[in-house]
Design a protein around this motif. Structure first.
Motif, short mmCIF file in Angstrom:
data_model
loop_
_atom_site.label_atom_id
_atom_site.label_comp_id
_atom_site.label_asym_id
_atom_site.label_seq_id
_atom_site.Cartn_x
_atom_site.Cartn_y
_atom_site.Cartn_z
N ILE A 122 0.87 -1.19 0.00
CA ILE A 122 0.00 0.00 0.00
C ILE A 122 0.90 1.24 0.00
O ILE A 122 1.80 1.36 0.82
N CYS A 123 0.63 2.16 -0.93
CA CYS A 123 1.35 3.43 -0.96
C CYS A 123 0.84 4.27 0.21
O CYS A 123 -0.36 4.51 0.33
N THR A 124 1.73 4.71 1.10
CA THR A 124 1.26 5.47 2.27
C THR A 124 0.97 6.94 1.91
O THR A 124 0.54 7.71 2.76
N GLY A 125 1.18 7.29 0.64
CA GLY A 125 0.82 8.64 0.19
C GLY A 125 -0.64 8.71 -0.20
O GLY A 125 -1.36 9.61 0.23
N CYS A 126 -1.09 7.77 -0.99
CA CYS A 126 -2.48 7.81 -1.48
C CYS A 126 -3.33 6.66 -0.92
O CYS A 126 -4.53 6.60 -1.17
N HIS A 127 -2.67 5.77 -0.16
CA HIS A 127 -3.36 4.64 0.48
C HIS A 127 -3.99 3.66 -0.52
O HIS A 127 -5.00 3.01 -0.21
N SER A 137 7.89 4.90 -8.90
CA SER A 137 6.77 5.76 -8.49
C SER A 137 5.51 4.95 -8.31
O SER A 137 5.32 3.92 -8.97
N CYS A 138 4.64 5.44 -7.42
CA CYS A 138 3.31 4.84 -7.25
C CYS A 138 2.53 5.12 -8.53
O CYS A 138 2.50 6.26 -8.99
N GLU A 139 1.90 4.10 -9.08
CA GLU A 139 1.19 4.32 -10.36
C GLU A 139 -0.12 5.07 -10.16
O GLU A 139 -0.71 5.58 -11.10
N GLN A 140 -0.55 5.16 -8.91
CA GLN A 140 -1.80 5.89 -8.63
C GLN A 140 -1.54 7.40 -8.45
O GLN A 140 -2.21 8.22 -9.05
N CYS A 141 -0.56 7.73 -7.57
CA CYS A 141 -0.39 9.15 -7.22
C CYS A 141 0.93 9.74 -7.72
O CYS A 141 1.13 10.95 -7.64
N GLY A 142 1.81 8.89 -8.20
CA GLY A 142 3.08 9.39 -8.74
C GLY A 142 4.16 9.63 -7.71
O GLY A 142 5.29 9.98 -8.06
#
Ligand SMILES: [Zn+2]
Length: 236
Positions: A198-203, A222-227
């Protein structure tokens, strides 16, 4: 962990601190204004009471004069009474004297009331003067604290800005640029931990491929959801 990532995390820490301090500095004028407002309102309250006390005193003095005028009129009428030989004139003057005496009694009642008010107001003014002096003292102290706080914050900001520049100089230019743009647009963090995929930036959950790349720690991922740039949160 990827060496660049370690640098970015330190850089991010300094930038977050810089932002926090800048926000604190921004609140200082408002805090100062708030204190100035408190001081002004305390002084206005005291001034209002003093003004009221002065008005009562002016009114009382005017009544004193009113009594004096009537007393002079009475004295004059008494002299005239002794000089007149006409009974009806004497009687008329007597009535006038009585009218003035009635007025004087009324005025003196009013004067007593005003003196009572005046005494209360003087006591209030004295109490408020003490309070206002305490408020002024406290505000002066708080203003001093605020000034010292501002100075400390500015010093910390200068130190952090210098540190930030030193760290930034060690980071690859393209990566630094990417980081800065991310940090500015996200507002909180550009580099975040990946925990349990889980990306702790965008969850949001990242793909298995992304997770594998992050854990390998060989490249910037990079997180593919929030970058946001990801690092392995489980890797100490
Ligand atoms: Zn994300």
């Amino acid at each position: 962990m990827h060496a660049d990532l370690e640098q970015l995390l330190v850089l991010q820490d300094r930038e977050q601190k810089i932002r926090q301090i800048q926000n604190e500095i921004k609140t200082l004028p408002l805090e100062r204004k708030n204190l100035e407002g408190q001081l002004a309102s305390s002084q206005a309250h005291l001034e209002g009471l003093k003004q009221k006390a002065r008005e009562v005193e002016v009114h009382r003095k005017k009544l004193e004069l009113d009594v004096g005028t009537r007393e002079a009129s009475i004295a004059k009428l008494r002299t005239q009474q002794y000089e007149t030989r006409k009974n009806d004139e004497f009687q008329a003057m007597g009535n006038e004297i009585k009218r003035y005496e009635d007025e004087i009694r009324k005025i003196e009642d009013e004067e007593l009331e005003l003196m009572d008010q005046s005494d209360h107001l003087k006591a209030d003014v004295s109490t408020e003067e003490k309070k206002a002096a305490q408020v002024a003292d406290s505000i002066k102290r708080q203003m001093g604290d605020l000034q010292a706080k501002g100075k400390t914050l500015e010093e910390r900001l200068t130190g952090l800005t210098k540190e930030r520049e030193e760290i930034a100089a060690k980071v690859d230019e393209d990566l630094l640029d990417r980081f800065e743009r991310l940090f500015a647009s996200k507002g909180d963090a550009a580099v975040v931990a990946l925990e349990h995929d889980i990306c702790t930036g965008c969850h949001m959950k990242v793909t298995t491929a992304t997770s594998v790349h992050v854990r390998a720690g060989k490249e910037i991922v990079s997180c593919e959801q929030c970058g946001r740039i990801l690092y392995d949160g489980a890797a100490g």
